[in-house]
Design an enzyme around this catalytic site. Structure first.
Site, PDB file in Angstrom:
ATOM      1  N   GLY A 114       0.798  -1.219   0.000  1.00 52.57           N
ATOM      2  CA  GLY A 114       0.000   0.000   0.000  1.00 52.57           C
ATOM      3  C   GLY A 114       0.832   1.271   0.000  1.00 52.57           C
ATOM      4  N   HIS A 115       0.149   2.404  -0.114  1.00 50.01           N
ATOM      5  CA  HIS A 115       0.819   3.702  -0.209  1.00 50.01           C
ATOM      6  C   HIS A 115       1.537   4.065   1.085  1.00 50.01           C
ATOM      7  CE1 HIS A 115      -2.422   5.792   2.054  1.00 50.01           C
ATOM      8  NE2 HIS A 115      -3.209   4.924   1.441  1.00 50.01           N
TER       9      HIS A 115
END
Length: 347
Positions: free
Chosen positions: A239-240
């Protein structure tokens, strides 16, 4: 090409047991090898194959002591697995190498491509992208605007690298992986979800390898970091704003939610899930399908289960879990007997 046992032993600094003039021209698994093949034995549970294999040469650990007759020439080394990997590196290095830039590739006039790079057909390299020395970019790859790619990078067919991402030296990206797609960022507004622009990037440091169809999302702001030496298997989601520490390895279908911080030298088995905004200490090992929902502060922790907890406690709990049906039956029986006693006392 042919290699003799003497040549291989010299390269690996090993000891020959058998004919030093035995030659091989191929590598194979010990259970499938035939004449002219080189195999290895590292896992003791495969030892029985040493006595039946048709391989001409088998690499074994120095500690190996045969218990039956065998036909192959043995080369004894300190670590059979790592030595065999060195030989495979040599084998791959001697294979024909791709060279040249395909006339069917599209490369922006402002992109920087060295003369020794390989760029395959239908690859697109956008404005201001820069590619390092000895890079190999296979067909149908997309390299976005202002992407920076280091030396000795291999990018296999179908990879997508979005704008502004940075890829270090000696990185390998396997087919279908996506580097720098938008992070999963949405804000609830008036009963719907408004997209939060993802304006950061992804930084892959040196010696990273990323498997097929794995996705590493760009940061909302700043960078998503995959530190040097990290190895990610196929079908992984990062994920970011995640940071994955140096030399951490993760098997297939691991998912790491946004802003999680993973330490150095961690090992994640298949389908591990890591919640967002937590930290995992250095050297942690997390077993298959475990779900980690809170920060792990103790370095070297071994975790199992969902929610994940220490392996020893998990094993104890598993014993109890298996007994739950029997325990339920006993409790139900005791409840009936207790009710019968109460009824007698009431009379």
């Amino acid at each position: 090409m042919e290699f003799s046992a003497e040549m291989i032993a010299s390269f690996l600094e090993g000891e020959i047991v058998g004919d030093k003039n035995t030659v091989v021209n191929n590598v194979a698994k010990i259970e499938e090898a035939g004449k002219g093949d080189l195999a290895f034995l590292a896992n003791p549970k495969y030892e029985h194959y040493v006595y039946t294999t048709e391989a001409s040469i088998v690499i074994v650990n120095k500690t190996f002591q045969p218990s039956h007759e065998y036909k192959a020439t043995l080369i004894k080394v300190e670590d059979a697995y790592s030595c065999f990997a060195r030989l495979l590196d040599l084998y791959v290095a001697n294979k024909p190498q791709k060279t040249g830039i395909s006339s069917q590739a599209f490369i922006s006039d402002s992109a920087l491509i060295p003369e020794d790079a390989y760029v395959g057909a239908y690859t697109v390299i956008e404005d201001k992208a820069a590619v390092g020395k000895n890079a190999k970019i296979y067909p149908q790859v997309y390299i976005g605007v202002n992407v920076k790619i280091g030396d000795n990078v291999t990018i296999y067919p179908g990879v997508r690298v979005y704008e502004n991402c940075v890829i270090g030296n000696n990185v390998i990206l396997h087919s279908g992986c996506v580097i720098g797609a938008d992070g999963f960022g949405f804000a609830p507004v008036d009963g719907a979800y408004k997209k939060i622009p993802q304006i950061g990037n992804v930084v892959l440091e040196d010696n990273v390898e990323i498997g097929a169809n794995t996705c590493v999302d760009r940061a909302t702001m700043g960078s998503t970091y995959i530190r040097k030496g990290v190895k990610l298997d196929n079908l992984i989601q990062i994920g970011h704003n995640v940071v994955v520490g140096e030399n951490t390895v993760a098997a297939a279908q691991v998912g790491i939610a946004g802003s999680a911080k993973i330490g150095k030298h961690c090992m994640f088995a298949g389908q591990v899930g890591i919640a967002g905004h937590i930290s995992i200490a250095d050297g942690c090992q997390i077993g298959s399908q475990a779900g980690v929902g809170s920060t792990v502060k103790e370095s070297g922790s071994v975790l199992l289960g969902t929610p994940a907890f220490h392996a020893r406690d998990f094993q104890r709990a598993s014993v109890v879990y298996k007994s739950l049906p029997e325990m339920r039956h006993k409790i139900s029986q005791m409840e009936k007997e207790l009710n019968a006693l109460k009824a007698m006392l009431d009379k």
